[in-house]
Design a protein around this motif. Structure first.
Motif: not given
Length: 466
Positions: A259-260, A392
């Protein structure tokens, strides 16, 4: 990331005993477990499946007394409920228990759980009569599994963790990477040491993200990840002068998209804070290490029982193609990861902590403090900690903080600047914070016969020895 005020730090000396020892995240839990030991129970008598297979006592009523009679609200509990009160208000049964009189409880007030006491009494009575509301057929599909542990040697110590259905093997892998890269000659908590351990952890967390899941559903290449070739590759990839931004790629089977990254200021959740840890070592030499975990601000209390169904589905990924993706009957990849270190001379150290993704990081640092730097258990637990968040998060919405490194505010000033120069996004915690996890540990010293017990001052923990 949240910052919990340092309201408990009063570091104590290591406690020594010769018969048995227990430490947990709260003095009442330690007292209850110690009472079981003093009554002739052994190290596993407070755990249902282990109790059935290895215990010596029946279902104890210490928990029922604490629920019915209540206990004084302590700062960690008051702070945690106040932060999560919006969650408790979602369900009337939760609100009635955790927000009596419509507000969070205040330090020093009595916290009573009448429904839970009633439910525990029903369980005790059912055990005594071999009856109860649930018949054997009701639970026929469920089993608490006896599963193989993951064992890794580090010189004269074997460290034992749970498998890849939790994050336990990260501890073993990160330790192996640190050992392969080498930290000889590095001063404790120097910039060189912090950078090396942080980068080793990133490699282990990368493997968790790309490969860990319920082994009953996912082929986890754990043997390869803990093998000499992979450990050597991870160690060689550590650049002494530069931090990896995010996670390093996976040399095994390719990498999944991440994810960003966001800033810590944009973290979208308040952690549940429902994890605890307890170890027990008894007079017969049994060692027990467990990290029970669940909370009540993100799942409903079953009305009239005081019991919360597990909320661990929060740790399953919504993408079923992810190794820890959701599927019927599949366990989420959990964060709790108790461990036991066993020395060749017969010495044993059960240890663990609450703290989500911080657990393995704090445990690794305490292990190295004891077995590399030669600290006694309490000194090892008290020492300032650091952490990486370049992965994450294990809980939804799985935020990723890229190059963030958090450090407690007790390091030498030049350490912070040095880490920034190497590319770490340095952030400062208070001097003592439960965000850095709260490790409990006991070292059963075989040559001396002493139990050397420690409790973490980052929460109202208590060690008791005899």
């Amino acid at each position: 990331m949240s910052e919990t005020p340092a309201v408990w730090p009063a570091p104590s000396p290591t406690l020594y005993g010769t018969r048995h020892s227990v430490s947990s995240g709260h003095c009442l839990a330690s007292a209850a477990a110690f009472a079981i030991l003093e009554a002739g129970g052994n190290a596993v008598d407070a755990w249902i499946t282990a109790l059935r297979d290895y215990g010596t006592l029946s279902f104890a009523d210490a928990a029922m007394r604490l629920a019915a009679d209540g206990f004084a609200v302590f700062p960690l509990l008051a702070d945690g409920i106040a932060k999560r009160q919006a969650g408790y208000r979602r369900w009337p049964a939760n609100e009635a228990i955790y927000l009596p009189d419509g507000r969070p409880p205040i330090v020093g007030e009595r916290f009573v759980q009448t429904d839970l006491a009633r439910a525990i009494r029903l369980m005790i009575d059912a055990e005594a009569t071999s009856g109860g509301y649930l018949a054997a057929d009701d639970l026929a599909e469920f089993r608490s599994r006896d599963e193989p542990v993951v064992s890794v040697r580090r010189r004269d110590v074997t460290i034992v963790t749970c498998g890849a259905w939790c994050q336990g093997p990260i501890l073993s892998e990160a330790l192996a990477i640190v050992e392969k890269h080498g930290i000889e000659g590095m001063a404790h908590n120097s910039a060189d040491y912090i950078h090396t351990v942080t980068e080793a952890l990133k490699g282990a967390f990368a493997d968790r993200e790309h490969h860990y899941g319920d082994p009953a559903f996912v082929e986890v290449p754990l043997e390869r990840m803990l093998g000499e070739e992979h450990i050597a590759a991870r160690a060689a990839a550590i650049d002494p002068a530069r931090a990896v931004d995010g996670l390093p790629p996976s040399p095994i089977g390719g990498s999944r998209p991440l994810p960003d990254a966001i800033s810590a200021d944009g973290v979208r959740r308040i952690g549940e804070g429902g994890t605890s840890y307890v170890f027990v070592v008894d007079r017969w030499g049994n060692a027990f290490s467990a990290t029970p975990s669940d909370g009540a601000s993100t799942a409903p209390v079953i009305p009239g029982t005081g019991i919360v169904p597990s909320l661990r589905g929060l740790q399953s990924r919504p993408d079923p193609a992810h190794p820890s993706g959701v599927a019927p009957g599949k366990r989420p990849r959990l964060t709790p990861d108790p461990a036991i270190a066993v020395r060749d001379d017969g010495s044993v150290m059960p240890f663990g902590c609450p703290g989500g993704d911080m657990q393995v990081q704090a445990m690794l640092q305490v292990f190295l403090n004891v077995f590399h730097f030669g600290m006694d258990p309490q000194e090892a637990v008290d020492a300032p900690r650091f952490s990486t968040w370049s992965f994450p998060d294990s809980f939804a919405p799985f935020d990723c903080l890229a190059a963030h490194v958090f450090l407690e505010d007790r390091f030498d000033e030049d350490v912070y600047a040095d880490l920034v120069a190497r590319g770490h996004d340095e952030r400062c915690w208070p001097a003592y914070t439960r965000d850095a996890a709260a490790v409990e540990a006991v070292y059963r010293n075989a040559p001396t016969g002493f139990l050397e017990s420690a409790a973490d001052p980052r929460q109202p923990a208590q060690a008791v020895v005899s």
